[in-house]
Design an enzyme around this catalytic site. Structure first.
Site, PDB file in Angstrom:
ATOM      1  N   ASP A  39     -23.814  -0.721   4.209  1.00 44.38           N
ATOM      2  CA  ASP A  39     -22.653  -1.432   3.969  1.00 44.38           C
ATOM      3  C   ASP A  39     -23.334  -3.053   4.225  1.00 44.38           C
ATOM      4  O   ASP A  39     -24.143  -3.468   5.056  1.00 44.38           O
ATOM      5  CB  ASP A  39     -21.519  -1.706   5.088  1.00 44.38           C
ATOM      6  CG  ASP A  39     -20.427  -2.290   4.526  1.00 44.38           C
ATOM      7  OD1 ASP A  39     -19.225  -1.375   4.428  1.00 44.38           O
ATOM      8  OD2 ASP A  39     -20.075  -3.754   4.428  1.00 44.38           O
ATOM      9  N   ILE A  40     -22.724  -3.837   3.112  1.00 42.85           N
ATOM     10  CA  ILE A  40     -23.559  -5.072   3.067  1.00 42.85           C
ATOM     11  C   ILE A  40     -23.162  -5.966   4.389  1.00 42.85           C
ATOM     12  O   ILE A  40     -23.712  -7.070   4.624  1.00 42.85           O
ATOM     13  CB  ILE A  40     -22.986  -5.858   1.855  1.00 42.85           C
ATOM     14  CG1 ILE A  40     -24.007  -6.908   1.330  1.00 42.85           C
ATOM     15  CG2 ILE A  40     -21.813  -6.482   1.742  1.00 42.85           C
ATOM     16  CD1 ILE A  40     -23.949  -7.385  -0.135  1.00 42.85           C
TER      17      ILE A  40
ATOM     18  N   ASN B 215     -10.332   3.906   4.341  1.00 45.76           N
ATOM     19  CA  ASN B 215      -9.409   2.857   4.277  1.00 45.76           C
ATOM     20  C   ASN B 215      -8.857   3.108   2.861  1.00 45.76           C
ATOM     21  O   ASN B 215      -9.288   3.326   1.914  1.00 45.76           O
ATOM     22  CB  ASN B 215      -9.907   1.381   4.205  1.00 45.76           C
ATOM     23  CG  ASN B 215     -10.374   1.115   5.626  1.00 45.76           C
ATOM     24  OD1 ASN B 215     -10.027   1.613   6.790  1.00 45.76           O
ATOM     25  ND2 ASN B 215     -11.376   0.293   5.640  1.00 45.76           N
TER      26      ASN B 215
ATOM     27  N   GLY C  40      -6.149  -1.594   4.553  1.00 44.06           N
ATOM     28  CA  GLY C  40      -7.397  -2.418   4.696  1.00 44.06           C
ATOM     29  C   GLY C  40      -8.564  -2.011   3.870  1.00 44.06           C
ATOM     30  O   GLY C  40      -9.329  -2.538   3.863  1.00 44.06           O
ATOM     31  N   GLN C  41      -8.088  -1.342   2.636  1.00 47.39           N
ATOM     32  CA  GLN C  41      -9.310  -1.408   1.622  1.00 47.39           C
ATOM     33  C   GLN C  41      -9.476  -2.353   0.632  1.00 47.39           C
ATOM     34  O   GLN C  41      -8.452  -3.073   0.111  1.00 47.39           O
ATOM     35  CB  GLN C  41      -8.592   0.116   0.727  1.00 47.39           C
ATOM     36  CG  GLN C  41      -9.565   0.408  -0.351  1.00 47.39           C
ATOM     37  CD  GLN C  41      -9.102   1.909  -1.285  1.00 47.39           C
ATOM     38  OE1 GLN C  41      -7.928   2.183  -1.192  1.00 47.39           O
ATOM     39  NE2 GLN C  41      -9.886   2.190  -2.026  1.00 47.39           N
TER      40      GLN C  41
ATOM     41  N   HIS D  79     -14.603   5.592  -0.656  1.00 49.11           N
ATOM     42  CA  HIS D  79     -15.708   5.627   0.124  1.00 49.11           C
ATOM     43  C   HIS D  79     -15.293   6.270   1.528  1.00 49.11           C
ATOM     44  O   HIS D  79     -14.315   5.653   2.028  1.00 49.11           O
ATOM     45  CB  HIS D  79     -16.550   4.222  -0.104  1.00 49.11           C
ATOM     46  CG  HIS D  79     -15.561   3.268   0.363  1.00 49.11           C
ATOM     47  ND1 HIS D  79     -14.483   2.695  -0.544  1.00 49.11           N
ATOM     48  CD2 HIS D  79     -15.139   2.413   1.460  1.00 49.11           C
ATOM     49  CE1 HIS D  79     -13.941   1.645   0.099  1.00 49.11           C
ATOM     50  NE2 HIS D  79     -14.388   1.482   1.464  1.00 49.11           N
TER      51      HIS D  79
ATOM     52  N   HIS E 131     -16.550   5.385   5.269  1.00 46.73           N
ATOM     53  CA  HIS E 131     -17.414   4.613   6.022  1.00 46.73           C
ATOM     54  C   HIS E 131     -18.004   5.468   7.321  1.00 46.73           C
ATOM     55  O   HIS E 131     -17.365   6.120   7.888  1.00 46.73           O
ATOM     56  CB  HIS E 131     -16.683   3.629   6.892  1.00 46.73           C
ATOM     57  CG  HIS E 131     -16.141   2.422   5.872  1.00 46.73           C
ATOM     58  ND1 HIS E 131     -16.552   1.098   5.785  1.00 46.73           N
ATOM     59  CD2 HIS E 131     -14.807   2.381   5.129  1.00 46.73           C
ATOM     60  CE1 HIS E 131     -15.883   0.464   5.011  1.00 46.73           C
ATOM     61  NE2 HIS E 131     -14.891   1.316   4.649  1.00 46.73           N
TER      62      HIS E 131
END
Ligand code: 5GP
Ligand code: ZN
Length: 120
Positions: A32-33, A93, A99-100, A106, A108
């Site tokens: 994750d960035i 999410n 909170g998507q 995906h 997490h």
């Protein structure tokens, strides 16, 4: 959002760069960035599915394989549950209410010592 413009479709195809930790014919995993935990990896199917609320019955086998891949990935990343205090968190999410931010399915995968900055 069209698949051509989808951020994670473009990461999966390699059109956009990412720090990949795993890939096979069906799934890609990358860091994750904006990590929320010491280890924060995203696992995506190459197939564009917007969210858990967009799954079709035909997607069930893919989802099964995706969850199997979460376990395999956790092992590869050294965070599988092997007893004691080990283990990791898996978060999906869904929609603004969940909170998507990116509308390509995906998982997490979060691990490491807390406190975490979000998704804790
Ligand atoms: P969501 O909020 O949709 O469940 O999670 C989207 C995640 O994608 C966020 O944790 C965010 O930091 C991450 N993200 C957004 N854009 C990029 C990107 O361009 N590259 C990577 N590696 N992660 C991204
Ligand atoms: Zn996509």
């Amino acid at each position: 959002m069209s698949q051509e413009k989808c951020l994670f479709c473009r990461i999966a195809s390699g059109e956009l760069p990412s720090k990949k930790v795993y890939e096979d014919e069906e799934f890609v995993a990358f860091h994750d960035i904006r990590p929320a935990a010491p280890l924060h990896v995203l696992l995506i199917p190459r197939k564009h599915i917007a969210s858990l609320s967009d799954l079709k019955p035909d997607d069930a086998p893919l989802l099964g394989r995706m969850m199997m891949t979460v376990g395999k990935l956790a092992e590869q990343l050294g965070v599988a549950y092997t007893g004691g205090e080990t283990g990791f968190r898996t978060v999906f999410n869904t929609g603004p209410g969940g909170g998507q931010e990116v509308y390509h399915l995906h998982a997490h995968i979060l691990a490491g010592p807390g406190p975490w900055s979000r998704m804790g």
